[in-house]
Design a protein around this motif. Structure first.
Motif, PDB file in Angstrom:
ATOM      1  N   ARG A  20       0.853  -1.181   0.000  1.00 47.34           N
ATOM      2  CA  ARG A  20       0.000   0.000   0.000  1.00 47.34           C
ATOM      3  C   ARG A  20       0.889   1.232   0.000  1.00 47.34           C
ATOM      4  O   ARG A  20       1.854   1.308   0.740  1.00 47.34           O
ATOM      5  CB  ARG A  20      -0.916   0.030   1.216  1.00 47.34           C
ATOM      6  CG  ARG A  20      -1.972  -1.036   1.171  1.00 47.34           C
ATOM      7  CD  ARG A  20      -2.938  -0.847   2.329  1.00 47.34           C
ATOM      8  NE  ARG A  20      -3.976  -1.843   2.250  1.00 47.34           N
ATOM      9  CZ  ARG A  20      -5.174  -1.601   1.750  1.00 47.34           C
ATOM     10  NH1 ARG A  20      -5.489  -0.429   1.302  1.00 47.34           N
ATOM     11  NH2 ARG A  20      -6.069  -2.555   1.699  1.00 47.34           N
ATOM     12  N   ALA A  21       0.532   2.193  -0.839  1.00 50.84           N
ATOM     13  CA  ALA A  21       1.289   3.439  -0.876  1.00 50.84           C
ATOM     14  C   ALA A  21       0.941   4.274   0.347  1.00 50.84           C
ATOM     15  O   ALA A  21      -0.168   4.196   0.878  1.00 50.84           O
ATOM     16  CB  ALA A  21       0.973   4.211  -2.144  1.00 50.84           C
ATOM     17  N   ARG A  22       1.871   5.054   0.780  1.00 53.83           N
ATOM     18  CA  ARG A  22       1.622   5.934   1.913  1.00 53.83           C
ATOM     19  C   ARG A  22       0.591   6.981   1.525  1.00 53.83           C
ATOM     20  O   ARG A  22       0.641   7.529   0.424  1.00 53.83           O
ATOM     21  CB  ARG A  22       2.916   6.596   2.339  1.00 53.83           C
ATOM     22  CG  ARG A  22       3.886   5.603   2.900  1.00 53.83           C
ATOM     23  CD  ARG A  22       5.083   6.290   3.466  1.00 53.83           C
ATOM     24  NE  ARG A  22       5.942   5.268   4.044  1.00 53.83           N
ATOM     25  CZ  ARG A  22       7.245   5.290   3.989  1.00 53.83           C
ATOM     26  NH1 ARG A  22       7.866   6.296   3.416  1.00 53.83           N
ATOM     27  NH2 ARG A  22       7.947   4.324   4.529  1.00 53.83           N
ATOM     28  N   PRO A  23      -0.341   7.281   2.423  1.00 51.44           N
ATOM     29  CA  PRO A  23      -1.390   8.258   2.103  1.00 51.44           C
ATOM     30  C   PRO A  23      -0.842   9.601   1.639  1.00 51.44           C
ATOM     31  O   PRO A  23      -1.403  10.212   0.734  1.00 51.44           O
ATOM     32  CB  PRO A  23      -2.161   8.397   3.420  1.00 51.44           C
ATOM     33  CG  PRO A  23      -1.941   7.085   4.109  1.00 51.44           C
ATOM     34  CD  PRO A  23      -0.548   6.662   3.732  1.00 51.44           C
ATOM     35  N   ALA A  24       0.259  10.066   2.211  1.00 53.50           N
ATOM     36  CA  ALA A  24       0.808  11.361   1.816  1.00 53.50           C
ATOM     37  C   ALA A  24       1.301  11.336   0.372  1.00 53.50           C
ATOM     38  O   ALA A  24       1.144  12.321  -0.357  1.00 53.50           O
ATOM     39  CB  ALA A  24       1.944  11.759   2.754  1.00 53.50           C
ATOM     40  N   VAL A  25       1.859  10.213  -0.058  1.00 53.90           N
ATOM     41  CA  VAL A  25       2.339  10.083  -1.428  1.00 53.90           C
ATOM     42  C   VAL A  25       1.162  10.117  -2.397  1.00 53.90           C
ATOM     43  O   VAL A  25       1.196  10.807  -3.418  1.00 53.90           O
ATOM     44  CB  VAL A  25       3.149   8.780  -1.600  1.00 53.90           C
ATOM     45  CG1 VAL A  25       3.512   8.534  -3.052  1.00 53.90           C
ATOM     46  CG2 VAL A  25       4.392   8.814  -0.729  1.00 53.90           C
ATOM     47  N   VAL A  26       0.113   9.390  -2.065  1.00 51.66           N
ATOM     48  CA  VAL A  26      -1.076   9.358  -2.909  1.00 51.66           C
ATOM     49  C   VAL A  26      -1.735  10.738  -2.927  1.00 51.66           C
ATOM     50  O   VAL A  26      -2.165  11.212  -3.986  1.00 51.66           O
ATOM     51  CB  VAL A  26      -2.067   8.275  -2.433  1.00 51.66           C
ATOM     52  CG1 VAL A  26      -3.349   8.317  -3.253  1.00 51.66           C
ATOM     53  CG2 VAL A  26      -1.422   6.901  -2.511  1.00 51.66           C
ATOM     54  N   ALA A  27      -1.794  11.401  -1.787  1.00 53.31           N
ATOM     55  CA  ALA A  27      -2.398  12.737  -1.720  1.00 53.31           C
ATOM     56  C   ALA A  27      -1.640  13.720  -2.603  1.00 53.31           C
ATOM     57  O   ALA A  27      -2.258  14.522  -3.323  1.00 53.31           O
ATOM     58  CB  ALA A  27      -2.430  13.237  -0.281  1.00 53.31           C
ATOM     59  N   ARG A  28      -0.308  13.668  -2.574  1.00 55.58           N
ATOM     60  CA  ARG A  28       0.481  14.565  -3.436  1.00 55.58           C
ATOM     61  C   ARG A  28       0.249  14.249  -4.907  1.00 55.58           C
ATOM     62  O   ARG A  28       0.114  15.152  -5.735  1.00 55.58           O
ATOM     63  CB  ARG A  28       1.964  14.469  -3.091  1.00 55.58           C
ATOM     64  CG  ARG A  28       2.344  15.267  -1.869  1.00 55.58           C
ATOM     65  CD  ARG A  28       3.855  15.403  -1.730  1.00 55.58           C
ATOM     66  NE  ARG A  28       4.556  14.114  -1.664  1.00 55.58           N
ATOM     67  CZ  ARG A  28       4.772  13.432  -0.545  1.00 55.58           C
ATOM     68  NH1 ARG A  28       4.354  13.901   0.615  1.00 55.58           N
ATOM     69  NH2 ARG A  28       5.416  12.280  -0.589  1.00 55.58           N
ATOM     70  N   ALA A  29       0.193  12.977  -5.248  1.00 59.50           N
ATOM     71  CA  ALA A  29      -0.049  12.581  -6.637  1.00 59.50           C
ATOM     72  C   ALA A  29      -1.440  13.032  -7.079  1.00 59.50           C
ATOM     73  O   ALA A  29      -1.620  13.523  -8.199  1.00 59.50           O
ATOM     74  CB  ALA A  29       0.101  11.071  -6.791  1.00 59.50           C
ATOM     75  N   PHE A  30      -2.414  12.884  -6.189  1.00 54.28           N
ATOM     76  CA  PHE A  30      -3.783  13.317  -6.497  1.00 54.28           C
ATOM     77  C   PHE A  30      -3.822  14.820  -6.743  1.00 54.28           C
ATOM     78  O   PHE A  30      -4.443  15.286  -7.699  1.00 54.28           O
ATOM     79  CB  PHE A  30      -4.729  12.922  -5.354  1.00 54.28           C
ATOM     80  CG  PHE A  30      -6.149  13.353  -5.576  1.00 54.28           C
ATOM     81  CD1 PHE A  30      -6.972  12.624  -6.417  1.00 54.28           C
ATOM     82  CD2 PHE A  30      -6.661  14.465  -4.935  1.00 54.28           C
ATOM     83  CE1 PHE A  30      -8.292  13.020  -6.633  1.00 54.28           C
ATOM     84  CE2 PHE A  30      -7.972  14.864  -5.142  1.00 54.28           C
ATOM     85  CZ  PHE A  30      -8.786  14.136  -5.990  1.00 54.28           C
ATOM     86  N   GLN A  31      -3.157  15.595  -5.902  1.00 57.82           N
ATOM     87  CA  GLN A  31      -3.149  17.051  -6.048  1.00 57.82           C
ATOM     88  C   GLN A  31      -2.437  17.488  -7.327  1.00 57.82           C
ATOM     89  O   GLN A  31      -2.712  18.564  -7.854  1.00 57.82           O
ATOM     90  CB  GLN A  31      -2.506  17.715  -4.838  1.00 57.82           C
ATOM     91  CG  GLN A  31      -3.358  17.654  -3.593  1.00 57.82           C
ATOM     92  CD  GLN A  31      -4.726  18.297  -3.789  1.00 57.82           C
ATOM     93  OE1 GLN A  31      -4.850  19.366  -4.364  1.00 57.82           O
ATOM     94  NE2 GLN A  31      -5.761  17.613  -3.313  1.00 57.82           N
ATOM     95  N   ALA A  32      -1.538  16.669  -7.845  1.00 60.83           N
ATOM     96  CA  ALA A  32      -0.814  16.998  -9.071  1.00 60.83           C
ATOM     97  C   ALA A  32      -1.661  16.756 -10.322  1.00 60.83           C
ATOM     98  O   ALA A  32      -1.287  17.202 -11.410  1.00 60.83           O
ATOM     99  CB  ALA A  32       0.471  16.175  -9.152  1.00 60.83           C
ATOM    100  N   LEU A  33      -2.785  16.068 -10.173  1.00 62.17           N
ATOM    101  CA  LEU A  33      -3.644  15.794 -11.317  1.00 62.17           C
ATOM    102  C   LEU A  33      -4.345  17.063 -11.786  1.00 62.17           C
ATOM    103  O   LEU A  33      -4.596  17.980 -10.988  1.00 62.17           O
ATOM    104  CB  LEU A  33      -4.713  14.756 -10.944  1.00 62.17           C
ATOM    105  CG  LEU A  33      -4.246  13.355 -10.601  1.00 62.17           C
ATOM    106  CD1 LEU A  33      -5.440  12.510 -10.156  1.00 62.17           C
ATOM    107  CD2 LEU A  33      -3.533  12.717 -11.777  1.00 62.17           C
TER     108      LEU A  33
END
Length: 82
Positions: A20-33
């Motif tokens: 599982r990816a760390r939530p902070a990593v996924v959150a940053r990737a989501f915000q970059a969309l």
């Protein structure tokens, strides 16, 4: 047919099997969309709406929602480097 994604399938959990990816990593990737990708993922994933519900809310055809989800997920995977 309503398309549901998320909780039970784990389809939005990036990484290899069992990872599982760390939530902070996924959150940053989501915000970059782009905003359109964030909007469609927010409606279908975070708010757990079916594609039919998201289509009605956004005022677009169901097929457009499906296509946007597909492209948004590909973009998210790319942002996560996968």
């Amino acid at each position: 047919m309503a398309l549901r994604m998320g909780r039970s399938t784990g389809s939005f959990v990036p990484g290899s099997v069992g990872e599982r990816a760390r939530p902070a990593v996924v959150a940053r990737a989501f915000q970059a969309l782009p905003p359109a990708h964030r909007e469609i993922l927010a409606e279908t994933v975070f708010r757990d709406r079916s594609v039919n519900e998201a289509a009605a809310l956004l005022g677009v055809p169901v097929d457009v929602v499906k296509l946007r989800v597909y492209h948004a997920l590909r973009a998210l995977n790319a942002a996560l480097g996968r």
